[in-house]
Write an enzyme that holds these catalytic residues in place. Structure first.
Site, short mmCIF file in Angstrom:
data_model
loop_
_atom_site.label_atom_id
_atom_site.label_comp_id
_atom_site.label_asym_id
_atom_site.label_seq_id
_atom_site.Cartn_x
_atom_site.Cartn_y
_atom_site.Cartn_z
N HIS A 44 0.82 -1.21 0.00
CA HIS A 44 0.00 0.00 0.00
C HIS A 44 0.86 1.27 0.00
CE1 HIS A 44 -2.90 -3.06 1.00
NE2 HIS A 44 -3.86 -2.21 0.74
N THR A 169 0.28 -2.39 19.71
CA THR A 169 -0.42 -3.60 19.25
C THR A 169 -1.51 -3.15 18.30
OG1 THR A 169 0.03 -4.70 21.36
CG2 THR A 169 -1.70 -5.64 19.98
N MET A 170 -1.52 -3.71 17.09
CA MET A 170 -2.47 -3.23 16.08
C MET A 170 -2.89 -4.35 15.14
SD MET A 170 -2.07 -0.14 13.31
CE MET A 170 -0.83 -0.97 12.29
N VAL A 171 -4.19 -4.48 14.97
CA VAL A 171 -4.76 -5.33 13.93
C VAL A 171 -5.08 -4.44 12.74
CG1 VAL A 171 -6.73 -6.74 13.28
CG2 VAL A 171 -5.69 -7.04 15.52
N MET A 173 -6.49 -5.26 9.08
CA MET A 173 -6.92 -6.41 8.28
C MET A 173 -8.06 -6.05 7.34
SD MET A 173 -9.02 -8.55 11.17
CE MET A 173 -10.61 -7.95 11.77
N SER A 174 -7.98 -6.61 6.16
CA SER A 174 -9.13 -6.56 5.28
C SER A 174 -10.08 -7.68 5.69
CB SER A 174 -8.71 -6.74 3.81
OG SER A 174 -8.27 -8.06 3.59
N LYS A 225 -17.88 -15.35 8.39
CA LYS A 225 -17.70 -14.29 9.38
C LYS A 225 -17.11 -13.03 8.73
CE LYS A 225 -17.10 -17.60 13.15
NZ LYS A 225 -16.22 -18.10 14.23
#
Length: 332
Positions: A44, A169-171, A173-174, A225
């Site tokens: 990206h 701390t990081m999510v 996500m697609s 989900k």
């Protein structure tokens, strides 16, 4: 190959100045793309830049547009991006969410008529660096089949949640197992994806990135989900911003622009004292990291922690850029 930060940024800036962006705007935009790439989000950053230029030349991106506030409801604000540059606008919106959170404890910005924000994780990280919880997401063009379908009707709709731990701390996500940007990364590296990425033309699960790039049958994260999450994120972003939905962007536009985005900042420091915060967060992280490993050679992963190491390496040794991507950048 590896290139220096300045070399990469200067290439970005050269291309932007050639497209008649002002000196100030070209500098700001080139910095954003260079920072994203140096942070390790190659898909990206530098890889996405030619696509950004394509949309700039098409008129999807309006570089001199100025986002405006449409509505204010205390801790919630609605803004219109007017198709301004996506990553620069997103940074401003998270800054505004942080300002609101400092006043109200939470700040919510809903943005319409936005452009692709490139690396969504940048804005969650931006909040976490200042001690806030950062949450943001965007809807997108319909590039993924909903669960049970063959035809693309939902977006990958990336969701970011960042927590102010040390390291952060990081999510990020697609709602698909892999974004198209990450499929490109695997294809350029000449490797299969690590887990199933989508379906082949016969409906079988596949790890071949080129097949999924071509037939556009992405696998939703967590099967039904991820499909469901994509749909509700689209609904909420559309409602809060009074903007375009995935179906509207897909059917009414000739490309991915005028998307809807949400930026949320939550102030932590007035909810819990600093000592208790650190103790609780460190206990969570230590408990996760000390679990018995399934593979003794691989450490237990905490989301986002790898970016601190990647950034340090890229700052010290230069930024990895695929030679084909670099060659394309030089021709722009």
């Amino acid at each position: 190959m590896r290139v220096s930060y300045d070399e990469l940024k200067n290439e970005f800036k050269r291309v932007l100045l050639d497209r008649q962006l002002t000196e100030e705007l070209a500098e700001e935009c080139a910095t954003a793309f260079a920072d994203t790439t140096q942070a390790g989000a190659y898909s990206h950053g530098v890889n996405r830049f030619p696509r950004f230029i394509q949309q700039l030349e098409q008129g999807d991106i309006v570089p001199n547009a100025i986002p405006t506030k449409v509505l204010s409801l205390g801790s919630i604000e609605q803004w219109d991006a007017h198709q301004a540059i996506g990553n620069l606008t997103a940074k401003k919106m998270m800054d505004r969410a942080i300002e609101l959170a400092s006043q109200h404890g939470v700040g919510v910005i809903a943005l319409r008529n936005a452009n692709h924000w490139m690396r969504g994780g940048s804005y969650g990280w931006q909040a976490a660096e200042k001690g806030y919880i950062g949450i943001c997401w965007t809807n997108a063009l319909a590039v993924m089949p909903p669960w049970g379908a063959k035809e693309c009707r939902i977006g990958t709709n990336p969701l970011i949640i960042a927590v102010p731990t040390t390291p952060i701390t990081m999510v990020d996500m697609s709602c698909s197992m892999y974004s198209y940007g990450m499929l490109e990364v695997h294809r350029l590296a000449g490797r299969q994806t690590f887990v199933d990425a989508g379906f082949d033309d016969e409906g079988n699960l596949t790890r071949d990135p080129s097949i999924v790039e071509k037939n556009r049958r992405l696998l939703p994260m967590g099967f039904w989900k991820g499909s469901g999450l994509s749909i509700v994120l689209d609904m909420i972003a559309t409602l809060l911003s009074n903007g375009e939905s995935t179906v509207a962007v897909t059917e009414d536009k000739n490309d991915e622009y005028c998307v809807s985005q949400v930026f949320i900042a939550i102030e932590v420091d007035r909810l819990i004292d600093g000592k208790s915060k650190d103790e609780k967060l460190n206990r969570i992280m230590d408990y996760v990291k000390t679990a018995e490993r399934s593979d003794p050679t691989q450490s237990v992963r905490l989301p986002g922690h790898e970016f601190t190491t990647i950034l340090s390496d890229n700052q010290a040794n230069g930024i990895p850029v695929d030679e084909r991507v670099w060659a394309k950048l030089k021709t722009l």
